[in-house]
Design an enzyme around this catalytic site. Structure first.
Site, PDB file in Angstrom:
ATOM      1  N   ASP A 148       0.872  -1.163   0.000  1.00  0.00           N
ATOM      2  CA  ASP A 148       0.000   0.000   0.000  1.00  0.00           C
ATOM      3  C   ASP A 148       0.919   1.225   0.000  1.00  0.00           C
ATOM      4  O   ASP A 148       2.144   1.107   0.090  1.00  0.00           O
ATOM      5  CB  ASP A 148      -0.956  -0.033   1.206  1.00  0.00           C
ATOM      6  CG  ASP A 148      -2.182   0.833   0.979  1.00  0.00           C
ATOM      7  OD1 ASP A 148      -3.210   0.601   1.613  1.00  0.00           O
ATOM      8  OD2 ASP A 148      -2.106   1.747   0.127  1.00  0.00           O
TER       9      ASP A 148
HETATM   10  C1  GLC Z   1      -4.343   4.308  -0.213  1.00  0.00           C
HETATM   11  C2  GLC Z   1      -5.215   3.128   0.162  1.00  0.00           C
HETATM   12  C3  GLC Z   1      -5.251   2.058  -0.879  1.00  0.00           C
HETATM   13  C4  GLC Z   1      -5.126   2.698  -2.248  1.00  0.00           C
HETATM   14  C5  GLC Z   1      -3.728   3.263  -2.353  1.00  0.00           C
HETATM   15  C6  GLC Z   1      -3.489   3.972  -3.695  1.00  0.00           C
HETATM   16  O1  GLC Z   1      -3.662   4.768   0.908  1.00  0.00           O
HETATM   17  O2  GLC Z   1      -4.967   2.486   1.412  1.00  0.00           O
HETATM   18  O3  GLC Z   1      -6.490   1.339  -0.714  1.00  0.00           O
HETATM   19  O4  GLC Z   1      -5.348   1.734  -3.265  1.00  0.00           O
HETATM   20  O5  GLC Z   1      -3.429   4.148  -1.295  1.00  0.00           O
HETATM   21  O6  GLC Z   1      -4.289   5.106  -3.770  1.00  0.00           O
END
Ligand code: GLC
Length: 736
Positions: free
Chosen positions: A273
């Site tokens: 993430d």
């Molecule tokens: C965010 C979220 C994740 C998302 C990623 C990209 O912090 O936790 O679900 O896909 O970053 O935006």
């Protein structure tokens, strides 16, 4: 060698974008990997958010994927730098959070779960894929599979609620819808099952917080949807921010290697993430970014989203022997395999005229409206107030009546509010509408507008109050410790009740709020989880009776946030609530210490929730009868055949989501009081009766038991067929 691979590519082209065979892909992966320098391998493991600003890095082969660029012109420009300027011409993976639609926004995933209709959810994902890939996006960070049992957590909006079975059905539907059957088709959008794992169990419902989940609970509750989606072919997976029992997922080799690769045989690609690798430092799990990088890569992460640790430190870590080049090769294989599977080497660019042609296509809007209609839950309908058939003039009030941006809900980056059909827009086609918002927005405490709404009510035959949450109040990092309607919304509802007119309340929110008191202040209540672009048209169809509600709640409605976490599939405990509890105001003065009874409940809010998982009313009534099992005793390889008669005993054609629950009465560990094991949408005309059936293989009763074995334990079971998790009679059977 070169001639051979060219012939192979030519052969593939000759058959168009037909899906390349896996063995051909693996050969191409290994051929390409064999030509790559360590720096180029590391570049593939690096994902950045942006486009033009990274074009030089892309041309140098230092970036393998980008996110958050949706302009097809910019996508093609940066893709050109990768394909035509970098030494090996490896195309970029272009990604985006396409969570519940791209341009045509569907209900938030919690709303899609409320449809209990995997078909429309799969269709919605397919539409999202068509619209997103037309912009050059070939990878979405969806479906979110996090089991959520606590509506204080803002991200309940993004998942399918509290039940593992429903989570599986919805997750698999989205994976199939996004990816389609042929990953090399230009409309195939790689899915990303997230957040692995246990993110929804954040203590206190507070985002990013620690989660204490046993291995058995992981396997029985939190893993099933991920495993099912891997088996359904999910091409990628994202690690979660949180730790489980002290191990942050992004550095957890048991999770990412032993379980994901070892037990499940996942051959897709694992991405972190956003900076979740770098956050191993703040977790206190890594000394510094270099250490975090070693922990993440050695745990089984392939691609780094925005920590920049991989691109900064992997070379040194390999030279120091803290990461083997074999590990790097495996990670890069997973990345290259995905790019070959998606046909990016043959088809790296997007037609820049396509996006405008496919966005908001009539069939997309129609599907979004169907999904929104089926996602709305009828919670109360005293005196059959709904549908509003006799009213000619209605007052439409409340901050969510005409909120085109907020109606789209969280994670609707590419939705455009100018395309939203609000309830106010739609109701004007059916009634003479007086519009007095009463409040400016959901958190508004300025009650000066309520008087005008009260005055207007006098000129109306009925009042429809639209309350709920602005989109920003749910989603990532948007947690609440209280779940009551924000601002003066409850005051507005009470003021409408005081007018003596029939009052319909429509809640448009990103979670299950505590609305028991508000429900007592109105005649009817519809509950809509941010319904998306066509939400207003859907709600108008329901209010007029052109459509009949069929939504069922994918999460328990609490009486008070203090009851969280509360979920229907809970263990019984040794002192279950038995209805004899003494509540706060009934406690005698100087009551003796043991006079209150000793069962599991709250002095102030009792035991049970406001409304149970799976709850939802209709304009008609349904009667369940003659529920039979084909046997009383089953062997482990049997299938349980449950038959039942469903009658539509009201005056509206309608659809009932029939639910099948099972309870294992005694286990080697304590078992849930109920578990959803099946559901089906049964459409019946007014007055129609139908004999229906579920077929449940006994093997579906398996669970991870005391010995951590996945088995069906012989013994006594009960089974329910009902319209929600709190209704119906128990039917006993035995497994020998
Ligand atoms: C965010 C979220 C994740 C998302 C990623 C990209 O912090 O936790 O679900 O896909 O970053 O935006």
């Amino acid at each position: 060698m070169k001639i051979k691979s060219l012939l192979l590519i030519g052969a593939l082209f000759a058959v168009g974008c037909s899906a390349p065979k896996e063995d051909q892909i693996d050969k191409r992966v290994n051929d390409l990997l064999g030509k790559m320098t360590l720096e180029e391998k590391i570049g593939q493991m690096n994902q950045v958010s942006g486009g033009y600003q990274f074009i030089d890095q892309i041309a140098a082969g230092n970036i393998g994927s980008i996110l958050n660029i949706v302009d097809p012109v910019e996508v093609n420009a940066v893709q050109k730098a990768a394909v035509e300027q970098s030494r090996l011409g490896i195309p970029l993976l272009v990604s985006r959070d396409v969570i519940h639609g791209f341009r045509t926004i569907f209900p938030i995933p919690l709303g899609m779960a409320a449809t209990f209709n995997p078909e429309i959810v799969e269709k919605g994902a397919r539409i999202a894929a068509i619209e997103a890939t037309a912009s050059g996006v070939r990878w979405t960070f969806s479906p979110m599979l996090d089991i959520a049992r606590d509506s204080r957590w803002g991200r309940v909006a993004e998942g399918s609620g509290e039940d593992p079975y429903l989570d599986v059905q919805m997750g698999v539907a989205m994976v199939k819808g996004y990816q389609g059957d042929n990953y090399a088709d230009p409309t195939s959008l790689a899915a990303c099952v997230k957040h692995f794992v246990g993110y929804g169990a954040a203590e206190g419902g507070r985002d990013y917080n620690t989660a204490m989940i046993s291995e058995r609970a992981l396997r029985n509750t939190y893993f099933p949807a991920f495993k099912a989606c891997v088996e359904a072919g999910a091409l990628t997976l994202m690690t979660s921010f949180n730790d489980v029992d002290g191990l942050p997922s992004t550095g957890n080799d048991w999770l990412l290697t032993d379980i994901l690769r070892g037990e499940w045989g996942f051959d897709g690609m694992v991405v972190t993430d956003w900076n979740s690798s770098g956050e191993l430092v703040s977790h206190g799990y890594a000394e510094d970014l270099k250490d975090a990088t070693a922990l993440s890569v050695n745990a089984g992460v392939d691609m780094d989203m925005m920590s920049f640790g991989f691109v900064q430190h992997i070379k040194a870590l390999v030279e120091e022997g803290r990461i083997s080049e074999k590990t790097i090769d495996n990670a890069v294989r997973n990345i290259l395999r995905l790019k070959f599977r998606l046909g990016l080497f043959e088809n790296p660019y997007v037609d820049e005229t396509l996006a405008a042609k496919v966005a908001y296509a009539p069939e997309h809007l129609e599907a979004a409206k169907q999904c929104a209609t089926e996602s709305v839950i009828l919670l109360q309908n005293n005196n059959n107030t709904l549908p509003l058939k006799s009213a000619k003039t209605i007052l439409v009030t409340g901050p969510m009546a005409d909120a085109p941006y907020d109606q789209l809900g969280t994670w609707a980056f590419d939705g455009e509010e100018q395309h939203t059909v609000t309830p106010l827009d739609a109701l004007k086609n059916d009634y003479k509408v007086i519009y007095e918002p009463g409040l400016g927005y959901s958190r508004d405490n300025n009650t000066s507008g309520i008087a005008a709404a009260k005055a207007a009510a006098r000129r109306a035959d009925a009042v429809v109050v639209f309350v709920g949450e602005e989109a920003i109040l749910s989603g990532e990092a948007h947690c609440l410790s209280q779940l009551n309607l924000q601002g003066a919304q409850s005051k507005l509802i009470a003021a409408m009740k005081a007018t003596g007119k029939p009052v319909v309340v429509v809640v448009i929110a990103g979670r299950m709020l505590t609305i028991e008191k508000d429900m007592a202040q109105c005649d009817a209540m519809l509950y809509s989880l941010h319904p998306g672009t066509m939400g207003g048209a859907a709600i108008a169809d329901l209010i007029t009776g052109r459509a009949v509600p069929s939504g069922k709640s994918p999460m328990t409605f609490l009486r008070d946030a203090g009851q969280a976490p509360f979920y229907y599939n809970h263990p019984m405990t040794g002192r279950p609530n038995n209805g004899t509890e003494t509540l706060l105001n009934d406690i005698p003065i100087k009551a003796g210490q043991t006079s209150l009874g000793c069962t599991s409940y709250y002095l102030d809010s009792g035991y049970g929730p406001h409304l149970p998982f799976g709850y939802g009313l209709s304009y008609t009534t349904f009667e369940y009868s003659d529920i039979t099992l084909d046997k009383q005793q089953y062997a482990a390889d049997d299938t349980i055949v449950v038959e039942y008669t469903l009658a539509n005993t009201g005056s509206y054609d309608a659809t009932e989501v029939v639910q099948l629950y099972v309870r294992d009465l005694v286990g080697s560990v304590v078992r849930p009081v109920k578990e959803l094991k099946g559901f089906e949408r049964v459409a019946l005309k007014a007055g129609e009766t139908k004999r229906c059936r579920f077929e449940l293989p006994v093997s579906e009763l398996a669970y991870w038991n005391r010995d951590m074995k996945y088995v069906v334990e012989p013994g006594k079971f009960q089974l329910w067929v009902a319209g929600d998790s709190a209704s119906g009679e128990a039917h006993s059977f035995e497994v020998k």
